[in-house]
Design a protein around this motif. Structure first.
Motif, PDB file in Angstrom:
ATOM      1  N   ASN A 289       0.823  -1.212   0.000  1.00 56.83           N
ATOM      2  CA  ASN A 289       0.000   0.000   0.000  1.00 56.83           C
ATOM      3  C   ASN A 289       0.857   1.262   0.000  1.00 56.83           C
ATOM      4  OD1 ASN A 289      -2.380  -1.446  -0.022  1.00 56.83           O
ATOM      5  ND2 ASN A 289      -2.665  -1.357   2.206  1.00 56.83           N
ATOM      6  N   MET A 290       1.971   1.232   0.725  1.00 54.80           N
ATOM      7  CA  MET A 290       2.802   2.428   0.854  1.00 54.80           C
ATOM      8  C   MET A 290       3.849   2.551  -0.245  1.00 54.80           C
ATOM      9  SD  MET A 290       3.442   2.698   4.955  1.00 54.80           S
ATOM     10  CE  MET A 290       2.079   2.649   6.107  1.00 54.80           C
ATOM     11  N   VAL A 291       4.373   1.432  -0.694  1.00 52.79           N
ATOM     12  CA  VAL A 291       5.472   1.464  -1.664  1.00 52.79           C
ATOM     13  C   VAL A 291       4.978   1.277  -3.089  1.00 52.79           C
ATOM     14  CG1 VAL A 291       7.678   0.408  -2.314  1.00 52.79           C
ATOM     15  CG2 VAL A 291       7.067   0.619   0.106  1.00 52.79           C
ATOM     16  N   GLY A 292       3.913   0.514  -3.235  1.00 58.32           N
ATOM     17  CA  GLY A 292       3.357   0.303  -4.561  1.00 58.32           C
ATOM     18  C   GLY A 292       3.584  -1.074  -5.134  1.00 58.32           C
ATOM     19  N   ILE A 293       4.533  -1.805  -4.569  1.00 59.52           N
ATOM     20  CA  ILE A 293       4.817  -3.172  -5.008  1.00 59.52           C
ATOM     21  C   ILE A 293       5.067  -4.026  -3.766  1.00 59.52           C
ATOM     22  CG2 ILE A 293       5.759  -2.519  -7.258  1.00 59.52           C
ATOM     23  CD1 ILE A 293       8.559  -2.809  -6.135  1.00 59.52           C
ATOM     24  N   PRO A 294       4.910  -5.356  -3.878  1.00 55.70           N
ATOM     25  CA  PRO A 294       5.150  -6.230  -2.718  1.00 55.70           C
ATOM     26  C   PRO A 294       6.616  -6.205  -2.291  1.00 55.70           C
ATOM     27  CG  PRO A 294       3.912  -7.360  -4.428  1.00 55.70           C
ATOM     28  CD  PRO A 294       4.416  -6.103  -5.047  1.00 55.70           C
ATOM     29  N   PRO A 295       6.913  -6.528  -1.033  1.00 55.63           N
ATOM     30  CA  PRO A 295       8.297  -6.491  -0.546  1.00 55.63           C
ATOM     31  C   PRO A 295       9.232  -7.410  -1.307  1.00 55.63           C
ATOM     32  CG  PRO A 295       6.812  -7.482   1.089  1.00 55.63           C
ATOM     33  CD  PRO A 295       5.967  -6.848   0.055  1.00 55.63           C
ATOM     34  N   ALA A 296       8.789  -8.582  -1.695  1.00 53.42           N
ATOM     35  CA  ALA A 296       9.662  -9.499  -2.429  1.00 53.42           C
ATOM     36  C   ALA A 296      10.054  -8.914  -3.779  1.00 53.42           C
ATOM     37  CB  ALA A 296       8.967 -10.844  -2.611  1.00 53.42           C
ATOM     38  N   GLN A 297       9.125  -8.240  -4.424  1.00 50.93           N
ATOM     39  CA  GLN A 297       9.431  -7.608  -5.708  1.00 50.93           C
ATOM     40  C   GLN A 297      10.358  -6.420  -5.520  1.00 50.93           C
ATOM     41  OE1 GLN A 297       5.947  -6.378  -7.899  1.00 50.93           O
ATOM     42  NE2 GLN A 297       7.122  -5.661  -9.673  1.00 50.93           N
TER      43      GLN A 297
END
Length: 306
Positions: A289-297
């Protein structure tokens, strides 16, 4: 816990929202949107640089965990703001920004902005005898402005050059910094020194506590109790100071720190635990939600968002 893999000064920064609630503020004669940037630069020793440029409008209001000494040379005009009414400063001066104090400098494009900037960590301050700092010049919760003549600043140049030099050993820099601090403090006299009034002087300490304990459970009631303030007042003051709620600040701090850990190669699960998230799924949702992409990506391709 700092991100050990990223240590170069001002390479890692947390930017809160860029434009938050579309709030504007008059600065340098213009209406500009306010964003808050937090630089977690991990300067444990001393960092110094010299720069001469035309104009300065690079940063949003920002704060950092280091003490900053800005030594401005020449007779150009600057506009300085610490989230209060902007002040114009003409001529040579020294500005001292304590840790976690919000501030910003603006210079018109036709103004020469010649300055030395020194940053140093809290551990360096702990090495010094408090009696070295008359007038609380370096222990205030607010920015201090010391007006000087060019000749007064000339005696500081050899010290600044030594601090900037890579040939100067870390231990020597600590001693040189102590001498610089003493000489600056001696220049601070009631008639030439302005200490900007801190409307909510406890808030830098609140920010510091959140940053240093972001991996732990932090709640508004606990913060209010710790800093002896009503929780509604804390929330109102905090939002006025940083233009962001306490909860948002905690979350932004954790997510920004998570980005560092992911770039170090830590797993999503380990990163979530290190950043104070009890639930990995919640961490993954909050991160996206905050970064725009999942953490793994993000770990594989941070350039997609940074």
């Amino acid at each position: 816990m700092p991100c050990l893999a990223i240590r170069r000064f001002v390479l890692t920064f947390f930017e809160f929202g860029c434009i938050i609630n579309n709030r504007t503020d008059s600065f340098g004669g213009r209406e500009e949107a306010i964003g808050i940037r937090f630089y977690e630069n991990f300067v444990q020793g001393v960092f110094c640089f010299h720069k001469n440029s035309l104009g300065h409008n690079r940063f949003s209001p920002h704060l950092h965990p280091n003490t900053e000494i800005l030594i401005k040379h020449g007779n150009s005009r600057l506009t300085f703001c610490s989230m209060q009414e902007p002040r114009e400063i003409d001529g040579p001066c020294i500005l001292i920004h304590p840790p976690y104090t919000l501030h910003r400098i603006y210079a018109e494009p036709d103004q020469t902005y010649d300055r030395h900037v020194v940053y140093f960590g809290e551990k360096i301050m702990e090495m010094f005898d408090p009696s070295l700092f008359p007038l609380n010049t370096f222990s205030s919760c607010s920015t201090t402005v010391i007006r000087c003549a060019d000749q007064e600043l000339e005696e500081l140049l050899p010290l600044l050059d030594a601090l900037e030099s890579e040939a100067t050993a870390a231990a020597e820099k600590s001693l040189i910094l102590a001498l610089l601090v003493v000489r600056i403090s001696r220049k601070a006299r009631p008639e030439n020194t302005i200490v900007t009034a801190a409307e909510h002087s406890y808030l830098p300490a609140v920010v510091q506590y959140i940053v240093e304990h972001a991996d732990q459970k932090i709640s508004l009631p606990d913060l209010a109790s710790r800093f002896f303030v009503n929780r509604d007042k804390l929330n109102v003051d905090f939002r006025k100071y940083l233009n962001i709620t306490v909860h948002q600040f905690v979350m932004e701090t954790r997510i920004a720190r998570a980005k560092c850990f992911l770039l170090e190669g830590k797993s999503v699960k380990e990163t979530a635990e290190l950043c104070g998230f009890d639930n990995v799924s919640y961490f993954m949702t909050a991160f996206k939600n905050m970064v725009g992409i999942p953490p793994a990506q993000y770990a594989k391709a941070p350039q997609l968002v940074d």
